[in-house]
Design an enzyme around this catalytic site. Structure first.
Site, short mmCIF file in Angstrom:
data_model
loop_
_atom_site.label_atom_id
_atom_site.label_comp_id
_atom_site.label_asym_id
_atom_site.label_seq_id
_atom_site.Cartn_x
_atom_site.Cartn_y
_atom_site.Cartn_z
N GLU A 230 -18.67 -62.36 -45.09
CA GLU A 230 -18.67 -61.04 -45.75
C GLU A 230 -18.14 -60.07 -44.70
O GLU A 230 -18.78 -59.84 -43.68
CB GLU A 230 -20.08 -60.70 -46.23
CG GLU A 230 -20.14 -59.49 -47.13
CD GLU A 230 -20.34 -58.23 -46.31
OE1 GLU A 230 -19.33 -57.54 -46.05
OE2 GLU A 230 -21.49 -57.94 -45.94
N CYS B 51 -21.72 -52.05 -45.05
CA CYS B 51 -20.49 -52.69 -45.52
C CYS B 51 -20.07 -52.13 -46.87
O CYS B 51 -18.92 -52.29 -47.28
CB CYS B 51 -20.67 -54.20 -45.59
SG CYS B 51 -22.22 -54.73 -46.33
#
Length: 511
Positions: free
Chosen positions: A263, A300
């Site tokens: 990720e 994120c």
């Protein structure tokens, strides 16, 4: 548990020292020394994980659920010490870390419930048809099985929920896979405290100690050795695009390539439609600024780019966002390196064809937000404007038409999230954006902000590359367990030899 730091690697229940050390760099207080991992330590941890798999991978769902709950309880029992050192190392406030600790233990308990329910096994059964012509059909059964030892890389921005006992570790352990964690050098003490809790749960549940190991390290050697070790069958990673891509390539070049579930972050663009901004420009501007600066912009899912139609309402939005950002106090970033990269990133951005609205001020790890604006035409010609700068930096892209807004949406690479702000009068414009957004992002939001990832069955935290390296996976939510499972078909296997979970009578399909 003792409060003093050990400074060693936890390998299959033993704390192992190595000759070389590195120093932590806490946001406050004195640094501490930690042993630097070696190829030999990685090998020892991976071999222990492989040995443990032969028992743990075939344990009952109830045993594994009890273990996950035990980890949660051990973390809670040491919560004060864990939060204290995490705050000192990361600079994050205790209130944020207490919430993250609750999320960490909540994930563990969610997976305990998930595997006890058993639906994740995806049991299927096609009964034999011996009389079928022209060819009989054998009896076929299918279920999901654990893949083997998994490597997990701790994340810098979530020292608890995405680190030592975070979502990747919880999912792998739930699946039946032993875990070897590469501790993050930004918070080695925090990782050590959580590793102590996991080890206590292993002893409490009477499991093979090789089920969990943690190897510390500030250099690249440990990570490279871990992803290339032949005992490791998958990797979970949360971090930078450059670091993740390097490890991904190593996984692909192995003699036995393995999946790398990375990720890697995104800019999480916001598309503000005309009627919505006309109705609530100031509120949307303020709320975007609040989301942009949450946690010093170190999520994120940080919404770094806003796209809206140029004009008076865009001016109102921009003015409100600018005022809110000017009033935001400096915030401590997670590491010295992250703070430097943020300053360098916003400096590079200011050299492009953008208008500087607010320049960041930095004092070591304490930084303030920055804000820029540009046109849709410039944005479409400069791919670098769509790249992530990790931190509280915002870019407003003013387009001349809804068609240009669609072109801008198409310009983005894969994202974790994309968001539309609209009201009922914007429905037609939103409908034209939807096919683009769902192709580009793992999660599509309406009238909200992506900083906040619910741990739930329906959550997807992933997306097309470069948001993540596997668009079919999620690193958050119950479905994340699928990364560490593979389907096995059993043909004409006697019932006595089948995994005990086949005793269930509610197989998904029977004919």
């Amino acid at each position: 548990m003792a409060s003093e730091l050990i400074g060693k690697h936890l390998v299959a229940g033993e704390w192992i020292a190595t000759w070389t050390t590195f120093e932590s760099s806490p946001s406050e207080g004195a640094s501490s020394k930690f042993c630097e991992g070696t190829v030999d330590v990685v090998d020892r941890a991976c071999e222990a994980a492989e040995r443990a798999f032969w028992r743990y991978g075939y344990s009952s769902r109830r045993e594994r659920a009890r273990f996950l709950v035990a980890i949660a309880e051990e973390i809670e029992a040491d919560s004060e010490a864990i939060v204290t050192i995490a705050a000192r190392e990361s600079g994050l406030p205790a209130s944020r870390l207490n919430g993250e600790l609750v999320r960490t233990t909540g994930q563990l308990r969610m997976f305990a419930r998930h595997i006890e329910d058993g639906d994740y096994l995806d049991l299927r059964h096609d009964a034999a048809l011996p009389e079928r012509t022209p060819m009989p059909r054998p009896e076929l059964r299918l279920m999901q099985r654990p893949i083997g030892p998994v490597a997990v890389f701790g994340a810098s921005n979530f020292p608890l929920a995405f680190s030592t006992a975070g979502g990747d570790t919880a999912a792998a352990l739930a699946a039946g896979c032993p875990v070897v964690v590469k501790g993050h050098p930004a918070h080695p003490g925090t990782g050590e405290r959580v590793a102590l809790a996991v080890d206590a749960a292993i002893k409490r549940c009477g499991l093979d100690a090789g089920v969990f190991s943690m190897v510390q390290g500030a250099g690249q050697e440990v990570g490279q050795a871990l992803v290339q070790h032949p005992r490791i069958k998958a990797v979970g990673f949360t971090g930078s695009l450059s670091g993740g891509r390097a490890l991904y390539d190593l996984c692909a070049r192995r003699a036995e390539p393995i999946p790398f579930f990375g990720e890697l972050g995104s800019v999480n663009p916001q598309f503000v439609l005309p009627c919505a901004v006309e109705q609530n420009a100031e509120g949307l501007g303020r709320n975007w600024a609040a989301s942009l600066t949450l946690g010093a912009g170190q999520f994120c899912t940080n919404p770094g780019i806003v796209v809206l139609l140029a004009g008076v309402h865009a001016d109102r939005f921009t003015a409100a966002a600018l005022r809110a950002l000017q009033e935001t106090a400096g915030q401590t970033m997670l590491t010295d390196q992250i703070a430097r990269r943020y300053v360098e990133g916003q400096a590079d951005l200011s050299l492009r064809k953008v208008r500087t609205l607010l320049t960041a001020v930095s004092h070591g790890r304490v930084v303030s937000p920055s804000l820029y604006s540009t046109t849709g035409a410039v944005f479409l010609k400069d791919a670098a404007l769509s790249e992530e700068v990790f931190g509280p930096v915002g870019l407003i892209v003013e387009v001349e038409s809804l068609r240009e807004m669609e072109d801008v949406a198409l310009r983005f690479a894969g994202q974790l999230t994309m968001t539309v702000h609209m009201n009922d009068a914007d429905i037609d414009a939103a409908a034209r954006l939807m096919p683009i957004l769902e192709r580009k992002a793992g999660r599509v939001l309406f009238n909200g902000f992506p900083t906040g990832v619910e741990v739930a069955d329906a959550m997807v935290h992933g997306g097309p590359y470069p948001a993540s390296t596997n668009f079919g996976a999620t690193s958050v939510g119950a479905m994340s367990i699928r990364r560490f499972l593979r389907p096995v078909c059993y043909q004409n296997v006697p019932l006595a030899l089948l995994p005990k979970d086949f005793d269930r009578s509610d197989s998904r399909h029977s004919a």
